[in-house]
Design an enzyme around this catalytic site. Structure first.
Site, short mmCIF file in Angstrom:
data_model
loop_
_atom_site.label_atom_id
_atom_site.label_comp_id
_atom_site.label_asym_id
_atom_site.label_seq_id
_atom_site.Cartn_x
_atom_site.Cartn_y
_atom_site.Cartn_z
N ASP A 98 31.35 44.43 72.64
CA ASP A 98 31.21 43.65 73.87
C ASP A 98 29.80 43.05 73.98
OD1 ASP A 98 32.21 43.08 76.78
OD2 ASP A 98 30.26 44.05 77.03
N LYS A 108 28.57 38.88 73.82
CA LYS A 108 27.65 38.26 74.78
C LYS A 108 26.41 37.72 74.08
CE LYS A 108 29.22 41.41 78.40
NZ LYS A 108 28.97 42.74 79.00
#
Lengths: 408, 408
Positions: A193, A197
């Site tokens: 994750d 980003k």
């Protein structure tokens, strides 16, 4: 002049509901949700049934809908929705970092071709307005690095493990209950994750599109009792740090846990908070801190994107024009701390430069310089935990002589 | 479409030179400095003499100049320049917080009347993009408070006094040497500089124009050895905090030193760094940290404003439309710590509600609830130091019945 915009919403989970609540409580955004596409129409909803549909064409083929807000979990289905929406002349707002990270270059090209915007402030660090600031405020600064805590769920877990001596499993469970964690916890704890980003942030910091598969991510799932003990003895904490930086014409980037000194700006970032540190030639060091997860913080970022569309805002990917010569590389040396129990797991020979080590009660700790590839390889060995050292230095590996030159 | 802009610069001090350097090193800002107005033409300059003038009309009456960048010290002369520039159809970029704070409502009206922009990101907390974020990113959030460390010079002094046990005078001297301090140190250490910035921030947070004279400011110049001892014994630090918040239809604001707990986000802000904490209904708590002073950080903010003018950017004062009913008030109770040596300086009767106190070796400390007016009055007594308590609570004084109602 702001015009009234009509929204078709995909997904009505925690962020979608947050957006709906925010839109109905706030003043001044000239936008309304006309239709909400959902997977399961049998679920009880707090809103009138006629708002909902299970047929995506009722949004995508509706010419009165200006903006598709995509907030579903499934990244492949999300990709198809975003692509079709742009092709049908709609703007898109999304917070789906995996889908964005994997398709950013294509989305960049689609935006150019169809003259429509894809905005995604909510995809990176929730409520922290990092993409907008990279695009607009730092549009002319020569940025040299971006790093930070990009995943709220792992930071929550690390905070609980450190401060409340909770077990890792208990802390993860609590993060899931509070809605910070991804449905698949591996995305959080293995650093995927944060990597998605980071890949998005890199495009706006350095103007480079990088494939997520090319970026190394090491998670917090193998952090050992020896690591925790070493941290406490040295007044350090452990954070999962995403970072990207420029040296010469190369951009380096990776996600890895790191020991952090007490005075470091990241040391005080606790629980589900995220932080982004930006460094540039002129603005020098900037820190942004805010909630990285949760329905309101992400809903707020999505709302801000919707609001920006009412005055025709589009990302210009300004750094792309400035830095065309930059390219991504993993040819880097890092300073790492490696811990393990079985004395045969790791040896001094695994390091490029060995610095120090100790063994006690069968637990071992070695510190030294590794290439990023060695660092990643060690992280995959059974029973081995790797972290970046506190204040680790990073040095590019000088390019080797190209083979065709040697042959000539 | 960006157009090439021509700049007339007033002032060539540390920020002006920073801007010049930044403009000549950065790519992509379509703007050039045509003329620089200075006071003293005899000073040796590193740039060609023909760039400089001592006649302000050579800039203000030059129709080829689109933007006046005003970076002079004298706030009254600056006011005249800004007003005339707008009236002559030029945009203005300025970082002069005192001039802005004292004339913000008039500048708002001038911008509306002449359709030209006054941008001033550099006036509040140097390189932190707070005005732009308040205007654009939080345009639809219901902000409830803004607070932080708005003055780098006093924060530098407090850091040195606390961490390096420097004397106050030595720390001030060092801050001046490093170029963080205002020419008149009273503006920094008595809290005026922070107050001017706060007044500007209030306009963009709550849409209210407040006169600086109406806002209470208490500085760090009377902080006592007893305060420092109390801080150390209780694991606290001392920060000069500027804050404004909304309760009901009132906006409260003041600048005062405060004891800060070790876990508070402001505790880790050291040296010349500034921090801004924004709290809103949806984005929840956000923190921005960056250098608040120095030639590059402020130059970078000024540059970002120049860059924004190339695409026609103007502040919309968006919160003004949303909150027309808000008004400024000082009718507030605060929790304070008061220290003094002469036992007759302060008594328990000076408090609305007395909480605790101690005396040792002739030094006294009293803690309790005061009205903001009492707090300010005590701060002006000889030999008395007042600070806000750690985690102080603030409660509005219920409005008294208006006199005309009593009379009827």
């Amino acid at each position: 002049m702001k015009k009234k915009l009509t929204i078709g919403l995909f997904g009505f989970g925690v962020v979608g509901q947050g957006l709906y609540n925010v839109l109905s409580q706030t003043h001044g955004v000239k936008a309304e949700i006309k239709r909400i596409a959902i997977k399961d129409k049998s679920k009880t909803r707090t809103l009138p049934q006629e708002l909902f549909t299970t047929d995506k064409t009722e949004i995508l083929n509706d010419p009165s809908i200006d903006i598709v807000v995509e907030l579903i979990n499934d990244h492949e289905a999300a990709y198809a929705i975003v692509k079709e929406a742009i092709e049908k002349g709609k703007h898109v707002v999304t917070a789906n970092k995996r889908m964005l990270a994997e398709n950013l270059e294509e989305f960049y090209e689609l935006q150019q071709r169809y003259g429509k915007s894809i905005l995604y402030e909510g995809s990176v660090c929730g409520s922290i307005p990092i993409i907008r600031n990279l695009e607009e405020y730092y549009d002319n600064d020569l940025l040299t690095s971006i790093e930070g805590i990009f995943n709220g769920s792992t930071n929550y877990i690390l905070t609980k493990v450190f401060e409340e001596k909770k077990s890792y499993a208990d802390a993860l469970l609590k993060a899931q209950e509070l809605g910070f964690a991804e449905t698949d916890p591996a995305l959080d704890v293995e650093g995927y994750d944060a990597k998605f980003k980071l890949v998005i942030a890199i495009a706006h910091t350095f103007g480079v599109f990088v494939k997520p598969a090319d970026v190394i991510n090491i998670g917090i799932d193998k952090i050992s009792a020896t690591d925790l003990k070493y941290a406490k003895e040295n007044n350090l904490s452990i954070k999962l740090v995403a970072r990207a930086f420029k040296q010469g014409d190369k951009v380096f980037a990776f996600v890895a846990p790191q020991f952090i000194e007490a005075h470091h700006p990241l040391a005080s970032i606790r629980n589900e908070y995220n932080a982004v540190l930006v460094e540039g030639a002129f603005a020098e060091k900037q820190t942004f801190v805010g909630k990285g997860a949760g329905s309101y913080p992400t809903g707020s970022a999505v709302l801000s994107d919707v609001s920006a569309l009412t005055y025709g805002y589009a990302y210009e990917y300004k750094k792309r024009a400035q830095h065309e010569a930059l390219s991504f590389s993993n040819d880097l040396r890092v300073e790492a701390v490696v811990t393990f129990e079985d004395q045969h797991s790791v040896s001094i020979k695994d390091f490029e430069t060995f610095k120090s080590g100790y063994a006690a009660n069968g637990k071992q700790l070695l510190q030294g310089i590794l290439t990023l590839a060695q660092f990643k390889a060690l992280s995959e060995r059974d029973g081995v935990s790797v972290l970046l050292a506190a204040n680790a230095t990073f040095s590019p590996i000088a390019e080797s002589v190209p083979e065709d030159l040697l042959a000539s």
